[in-house]
Design an enzyme around this catalytic site. Sequence first.
Site, PDB file in Angstrom:
ATOM      1  CD  GLU A 115      -3.383   1.421   2.215  1.00 23.66           C
ATOM      2  OE1 GLU A 115      -3.568   2.405   1.974  1.00 23.66           O
ATOM      3  OE2 GLU A 115      -3.152   0.759   3.404  1.00 23.66           O
ATOM      4  CD  GLU A 173      -7.184   1.559   5.885  1.00 27.52           C
ATOM      5  OE1 GLU A 173      -6.054   1.229   6.770  1.00 27.52           O
ATOM      6  OE2 GLU A 173      -6.329   2.355   4.834  1.00 27.52           O
TER       7      GLU A 173
END
Length: 305
Positions: free
Chosen positions: A185, A280
């Site tokens: 990520e 998220e």
Amino acid sequence: MQRRNFIKNISLGGAAAAVAGGQSLSAYASTKKAGETFNLDYAPHFGMFKGHAGDDLMDQLKFMADQGFRSLEDNGLLGRPIEVQNKIGEQLEKLGMRMGVFVIDAGDNWKISLTTGKKEFVDTFVKVCKDSVEAAKRVNAKWATVVPGFFERNLPIGVQTGNVIEALKRGTEILEPHGLTMVLEPLSDTPELFLRTSDQTYAICKAVGSSSCKILYDIYHMQKNEGNLIFNMDKCWEEIAYIQIGDNPGRKEPGTGEINYLNVFKHIDSKGFKGILGMEHGNALPGKEGEQALIAAYRKADQFK
């Protein structure tokens, strides 16, 4: 900052942080009924619906399923007792839900700086990969987030990249036989982090050359770091295995910032994406009202068909 505590620490905002910059809740009216599944597979996290479901994790999962969500994302899974992991796995199976990402995290994964090439960091990373395989089995997880750590100013970027690639190869040797994929990520939380753009992540995945090393494309972070979302997503598509959501600014639900999520979701669907999109982000409004607004925001952004 411990990444697994992000959702716990993220500000929930207040009434001033009104949904969609002050739009009324009626702006999120949807043609779909409550409880119907969405076109894409959005994954809430624990705590997102505590106002309705309370503190019990199993009740929260039941509420998610009742609202039409088909997956869960739990960054902090590795930090939960084994008996809780088992309960989560059993409840997911009972509800017909999938497990999204958890974080391959040794307490604070940003401090396992694989960029340095230091043996102690690589050894810790390998150990946590082994622990992650066992946790993944308990909840039938297929993806786990990896952040390579901080940029080292005393090392050339090429050397850091090489160190990261070699460490990730060690990880894939553990994960690949078990069907668990680490998703790298790139982040915008601080400019001190090594991994920041989708093309940089793409190059690393190509160099590692494993089905267990792919990209986690977090739309919020990529809007901040590089923009041009659909173009960049297309260029890296073959290495993207997981997607996360958050509007910018604010890191709240779709419709609260500048990203045209209706178009972004439509494009992702047109690519044939069958994976999970992790939610998220925080809630723009507190309490039950905020939770209802969040669900309605996803109903609206999901109306691309």
